[in-house]
Design an enzyme around this catalytic site. Structure first.
Site, PDB file in Angstrom:
ATOM      1  CE  LYS A 143       4.238  47.757 -27.595  1.00  0.00           C
ATOM      2  NZ  LYS A 143       3.602  46.449 -27.020  1.00  0.00           N
ATOM      3  CE  LYS A 155       8.543  45.705 -34.075  1.00  0.00           C
ATOM      4  NZ  LYS A 155       8.414  45.039 -32.847  1.00  0.00           N
ATOM      5  CE  LYS A 187       1.531  40.981 -33.155  1.00  0.00           C
ATOM      6  NZ  LYS A 187       2.405  39.887 -32.819  1.00  0.00           N
TER       7      LYS A 187
HETATM    8  P1  TYM Z   1       5.714  39.965 -30.608  1.00  0.00           P
HETATM    9  O1  TYM Z   1       4.490  39.544 -30.331  1.00  0.00           O
HETATM   10  O2  TYM Z   1       5.986  41.590 -30.739  1.00  0.00           O
HETATM   11  O3  TYM Z   1       6.637  39.230 -31.601  1.00  0.00           O
HETATM   12  C1  TYM Z   1       6.876  37.740 -31.475  1.00  0.00           C
HETATM   13  C2  TYM Z   1       8.280  37.365 -31.907  1.00  0.00           C
HETATM   14  O4  TYM Z   1       8.202  38.045 -33.284  1.00  0.00           O
HETATM   15  C3  TYM Z   1       9.413  38.601 -33.212  1.00  0.00           C
HETATM   16  N1  TYM Z   1       9.135  39.956 -34.183  1.00  0.00           N
HETATM   17  C4  TYM Z   1      10.179  40.001 -35.426  1.00  0.00           C
HETATM   18  N2  TYM Z   1      11.126  39.426 -35.895  1.00  0.00           N
HETATM   19  C5  TYM Z   1      11.688  39.848 -37.176  1.00  0.00           C
HETATM   20  N3  TYM Z   1      11.236  41.079 -37.659  1.00  0.00           N
HETATM   21  C6  TYM Z   1      10.134  41.664 -37.175  1.00  0.00           C
HETATM   22  N4  TYM Z   1       9.588  42.664 -37.729  1.00  0.00           N
HETATM   23  C7  TYM Z   1       9.501  41.075 -35.948  1.00  0.00           C
HETATM   24  N5  TYM Z   1       8.331  41.632 -35.404  1.00  0.00           N
HETATM   25  C8  TYM Z   1       8.281  40.648 -33.986  1.00  0.00           C
HETATM   26  C9  TYM Z   1       9.770  39.275 -31.790  1.00  0.00           C
HETATM   27  O5  TYM Z   1      11.094  39.682 -31.580  1.00  0.00           O
HETATM   28  C10 TYM Z   1       9.207  38.231 -31.091  1.00  0.00           C
HETATM   29  O6  TYM Z   1      10.301  37.109 -30.960  1.00  0.00           O
HETATM   30  N6  TYM Z   1       7.492  40.757 -25.742  1.00  0.00           N
HETATM   31  C11 TYM Z   1       7.175  39.712 -26.900  1.00  0.00           C
HETATM   32  C12 TYM Z   1       6.472  38.624 -26.380  1.00  0.00           C
HETATM   33  C13 TYM Z   1       6.977  37.853 -25.447  1.00  0.00           C
HETATM   34  C14 TYM Z   1       8.210  36.922 -25.140  1.00  0.00           C
HETATM   35  C15 TYM Z   1       8.089  36.549 -23.683  1.00  0.00           C
HETATM   36  C16 TYM Z   1       9.270  36.589 -26.018  1.00  0.00           C
HETATM   37  C17 TYM Z   1       6.274  37.824 -24.070  1.00  0.00           C
HETATM   38  N7  TYM Z   1       7.148  37.108 -23.099  1.00  0.00           N
HETATM   39  C18 TYM Z   1       9.325  35.820 -23.330  1.00  0.00           C
HETATM   40  C19 TYM Z   1      10.088  35.754 -25.511  1.00  0.00           C
HETATM   41  C20 TYM Z   1      10.046  35.391 -24.252  1.00  0.00           C
HETATM   42  C21 TYM Z   1       6.657  40.354 -27.902  1.00  0.00           C
HETATM   43  O7  TYM Z   1       5.776  41.432 -27.717  1.00  0.00           O
HETATM   44  O8  TYM Z   1       6.825  39.682 -29.214  1.00  0.00           O
END
Ligand code: TYM
Length: 326
Positions: free
Chosen positions: A118, A200, A203
């Site tokens: 990032k 990956k 969005k």
């Molecule tokens: P975020 O918002 O990017 O994504 C949410 C969840 O979706 C999963 N994910 C994917 N899994 C498989 N293939 C993909 N291409 C893919 N893109 C996203 C992510 O692994 C995630 O589980 N930092 C985290 C949000 C967060 C969080 C937390 C998660 C904040 N606090 C505490 C767990 C526990 C994030 O940005 O996820």
């Protein structure tokens, strides 16, 4: 269920309200959340404070937070049985995050690959929040004494840091935190871009053909899958140098519960056209019930807002217990 105490084990996971979630979010995370909701004491929510580590229009953030919250409800997650909340409405997360910052080494945070990626992508705004993002995520997890955290593969490193911080603070001060374990499903743990299957699915990808949004119409989903990048071999099997087909097989497997072997047999002697058509149909079918629920819930703003308020109240009461102990 914990056999000694008869108490349900605690599960927590959040999603950032930046853009409409993709098939990657769904298969890597949400599908497991919905499965776990019956058997565990679950907390799920929108990580809106994480979203401001990149520049965001306040109006967009607000409407996206409402949209993501409605998505969680449409997955079948119950605000009564579980705790479904918005991170910024539970101030204890930020309070604990500050304390965790003081038990996290600069070098540890600097090693996070998401930070490095990032920092490159948003080179004009490498703020301190982006750097300490994982300590807020650790606070989200540790404040509820979570046992399991269902996430996609990409969040594994952050989770390991949360475990290290918990172990370190427990060592200094006795048992402050449960040390959480990741829960990463086999298929769908890392859904790749449809246009560049070495990256990956995300969005925030500027090429909208690279991802399937959970709110795309069935027609658009079919088109995107049909134009997914594959290879010229024309044979469906899971193998090296076949990232496009491997990705479609992982998606198909996650939607149908078929093993890779079963999929290879099903498409023996058939071409990529047939295979892509089957993958597209499986994805459309998988998301159909969700979509019907979402269309109903998003028009019921009162229900969304009252569920949010209930979630914040339930979450804050639990978060306060850990915070005061710390
Ligand atoms: P975020 O918002 O990017 O994504 C949410 C969840 O979706 C999963 N994910 C994917 N899994 C498989 N293939 C993909 N291409 C893919 N893109 C996203 C992510 O692994 C995630 O589980 N930092 C985290 C949000 C967060 C969080 C937390 C998660 C904040 N606090 C505490 C767990 C526990 C994030 O940005 O996820």
């Amino acid at each position: 269920m914990d056999s000694e105490t008869n108490k349900k084990q605690i599960v927590l996971s959040l999603v950032q309200p930046t853009g409409t979630p993709t098939l990657g979010n769904y298969l890597g995370a949400f599908k497991n959340w919905a499965k776990m909701a019956e058997d565990y004491d679950c907390l799920f929510g929108a990580a809106d404070l994480h979203s401001i580590t990149v520049r965001t229009e306040p109006k967009d953030l607000k409407s996206r937070t409402i949209e993501i919250y409605a998505i969680l409800l449409a997955l079948g997650l119950s605000p009564e049985k579980n705790t479904i909340f918005v991170q910024s409405q539970v101030p204890q997360h930020s309070q604990l995050a500050w304390i965790l910052n003081c038990y996290t080494q600069f070098g540890e945070a600097a090693r996070m690959t998401q930070f490095k990626d990032k920092a490159k992508k948003y080179a004009d705004n490498v703020n301190v929040g982006l750097f300490s993002y994982p300590t807020l995520m650790a606070a989200d997890i540790l404040i509820y004494q979570s046992d399991f955290v269902p996430v996609g593969e990409d969040q594994k490193q952050h989770l390991e840091l949360a475990r290290d911080i918990a172990t370190r603070m427990n060592h200094f001060y006795g048992n402050l935190f449960t040390v959480p374990a990741p829960f990463i499903g086999k298929a769908g743990a890392k859904v790749m871009s449809l246009q560049d299957p070495t990256k990956k699915m995300s969005k925030s990808d500027p090429n909208t053909k690279s991802f399937i949004s959970m709110l795309d119409s069935p027609d658009v989903m079919v088109k995107k899958i049909k134009s997914a990048v594959t290879d010229s071999e024309g044979r469906v099997y899971y193998g090296e140098n076949k990232p496009g087909i491997n990705n479609l097989m992982s998606i198909y497997s996650a939607c149908t519960s078929k093993s890779y072997e079963e999929i290879e047999q099903e498409f023996e002697g058939k071409g990529y056209g047939d295979f892509k058509a089957a993958v597209a149909e499986a994805v459309v079918e998988e998301l159909k019930p969700f979509r019907a629920e979402f269309d109903r819930i998003i028009n019921d703003r009162q229900y969304i807002l009252s569920s949010m308020a209930l979630g914040a109240e339930k979450a804050a009461a639990r978060a306060e217990r850990t915070l005061s102990k710390v």
